[in-house]
Scaffold this active site. Structure first.
Site, PDB file in Angstrom:
ATOM      1  N   SER A  62      -6.197 -24.292   1.343  1.00  0.00           N
ATOM      2  CA  SER A  62      -6.126 -24.866   2.694  1.00  0.00           C
ATOM      3  C   SER A  62      -7.425 -24.805   3.489  1.00  0.00           C
ATOM      4  CB  SER A  62      -5.064 -24.124   3.508  1.00  0.00           C
ATOM      5  OG  SER A  62      -3.893 -24.864   3.546  1.00  0.00           O
ATOM      6  N   LYS A  65      -9.070 -27.903   4.424  1.00  0.00           N
ATOM      7  CA  LYS A  65      -8.612 -28.716   5.562  1.00  0.00           C
ATOM      8  C   LYS A  65      -9.669 -28.736   6.674  1.00  0.00           C
ATOM      9  CE  LYS A  65      -3.810 -27.964   4.337  1.00  0.00           C
ATOM     10  NZ  LYS A  65      -2.681 -27.064   4.310  1.00  0.00           N
ATOM     11  N   TYR A 186      -6.212 -35.188  -1.477  1.00  0.00           N
ATOM     12  CA  TYR A 186      -5.816 -33.921  -0.853  1.00  0.00           C
ATOM     13  C   TYR A 186      -5.812 -32.788  -1.886  1.00  0.00           C
ATOM     14  CZ  TYR A 186      -2.649 -30.395   1.101  1.00  0.00           C
ATOM     15  OH  TYR A 186      -2.090 -29.203   1.513  1.00  0.00           O
ATOM     16  N   TYR A 238      -2.016 -20.166   9.700  1.00  0.00           N
ATOM     17  CA  TYR A 238      -0.606 -20.542   9.529  1.00  0.00           C
ATOM     18  C   TYR A 238       0.184 -20.158  10.771  1.00  0.00           C
ATOM     19  CZ  TYR A 238      -2.220 -20.874   4.687  1.00  0.00           C
ATOM     20  OH  TYR A 238      -2.909 -21.181   3.562  1.00  0.00           O
ATOM     21  N   VAL A 256      -4.086 -20.345   0.486  1.00  0.00           N
ATOM     22  CA  VAL A 256      -3.220 -19.581  -0.409  1.00  0.00           C
ATOM     23  C   VAL A 256      -3.943 -19.134  -1.686  1.00  0.00           C
ATOM     24  CG1 VAL A 256      -1.028 -20.486   0.464  1.00  0.00           C
ATOM     25  CG2 VAL A 256      -2.163 -21.644  -1.447  1.00  0.00           C
TER      26      VAL A 256
HETATM   27  N1  GLU Z   1      -2.674 -27.067  -1.775  1.00  0.00           N
HETATM   28  C1  GLU Z   1      -1.785 -26.209  -1.066  1.00  0.00           C
HETATM   29  C2  GLU Z   1      -0.513 -26.922  -0.708  1.00  0.00           C
HETATM   30  O1  GLU Z   1      -0.547 -28.040  -0.334  1.00  0.00           O
HETATM   31  C3  GLU Z   1      -2.495 -25.701   0.146  1.00  0.00           C
HETATM   32  C4  GLU Z   1      -1.722 -24.646   0.787  1.00  0.00           C
HETATM   33  C5  GLU Z   1      -2.515 -23.634   1.542  1.00  0.00           C
HETATM   34  O2  GLU Z   1      -3.541 -23.096   1.128  1.00  0.00           O
HETATM   35  O3  GLU Z   1      -2.044 -23.362   2.643  1.00  0.00           O
HETATM   36  O4  GLU Z   1       0.553 -26.422  -0.817  1.00  0.00           O
END
Ligand code: GLU
Length: 306
Positions: A62, A65, A186, A238, A256
């Protein structure tokens, strides 16, 4: 002095690795040794400090992002990005689609999956993955970042939930480009392989307002850096972002894969790797490390004047 402090921070946080587990919903991530822990700190004055497993490659997940948001702000502009993606913390899990269906017509913010997938739908038609890779390497001051094919395949074969989110976004008119192309983009961004050093590099560039302080080169507009840091502060950890802001007070983004990117504005970038995660998906020992460093070095954004 900073080196001693990092060593102490690592030692006091290390027992916490026993309290978490690596993410396993992406099978490849579940294979990582959960006892690894590393922290890397780069200051604007040129100081570079590392303790623990700071050169181990792991999945950015994530934290990408942040990079996608920065790229979208640069390439598509603020108004396009935030026309159908909000700026509010969601309070729900990162991969939730409940609010999207019941109360809101658009994703709450660009740091949860729905928001990031929407942002990537603005990018995928105008920028290739290769260009994104080059952009990521430049921002992280790390030319060795590459796609981890195994993580990519592992995530692509467990993509149902994100595919559901993406098609719901298309149904609501938030995604207007090719959904499968967006999902592929993504997942590739989430599957980049970084180190705690790369995250410290990215943190440093953001801390200096989008400039690489080593060369003076401007990599991002100052406005982009400001927007990204603000969203990190409010939404980066989060649905733990509120308590993290109170206790640690450093704009951060976790993933994650066990990484945390932290930005102490105008002072330093911090990168952490600690794949044992708590229930919310944040590195347990990583959070402890940051809480310790924040207290010891007065890094809280609202630290009391001494
Ligand atoms: N690629 C992961 C997902 O889409 C990212 C999740 C994360 O790191 O929060 O579930």
């Amino acid at each position: 002095m900073i080196q001693n402090l990092l060593d102490r921070a690592l030692a006091q946080a290390r027992p916490a690795v026993e309290l978490g587990e690596p993410a396993s919903y992406i099978p490849e991530l579940g294979k990582v040794d959960k006892r690894q822990l590393g922290v890397c700190l780069y200051t604007l004055e040129g100081g570079r400090y590392s303790a623990g497993d700071t050169r181990v490659r792991f999945s950015i997940q994530s934290i990408s992002k942040v990079i996608s948001l920065a790229a979208a702000l640069e390439r598509r502009g603020f108004d396009t990005v935030f026309q159908q993606v909000g700026m509010e913390p969601s309070g729900d899990a990162f991969n939730s689609l409940v609010r999207l269906e019941t109360s809101e017509s658009h994703p709450s913010n660009p740091m949860i999956n729905s928001g990031a997938i929407a942002v990537d739908s603005y990018l995928a038609p105008v920028i290739s993955f290769e260009e994104m890779l080059a952009f990521t390497r430049a921002l992280c001051l790390d030319r060795e970042i590459s796609l981890d094919e195994r993580v990519y395949r592992s995530e692509m074969s467990n993509i149902s939930r994100n595919r559901a989110i993406a098609y719901l976004l298309e149904n609501k008119g938030v995604i207007q480009s090719d959904v499968e192309q967006t999902l592929d983009f993504y997942v590739k961004m989430c599957s980049l392989s970084v180190t705690a050093e790369s995250l410290a590099g990215l943190g440093l560039v953001l801390a200096s307002g989008g400039v690489d302080p080593n060369t003076g080169a401007r990599l991002l507009k100052a406005e982009t850096a400001r927007v990204v840091k603000t969203i990190m502060l409010t939404c980066g950890m989060y649905n733990d972002s509120g308590q993290f802001a109170v206790r640690v007070g450093i704009p951060s983004k976790s993933g994650v894969g066990g990484g945390i990117l932290s930005v102490v504005d105008r002072r330093m970038g911090i990168g952490i790797f600690g794949p044992a995660l708590n229930q919310k998906g944040n590195s347990v020992a990583g959070e402890k490390l940051l809480e310790y460093l924040s207290a010891q070095l007065d890094l809280h954004i609202f630290a009391e004047q001494k």
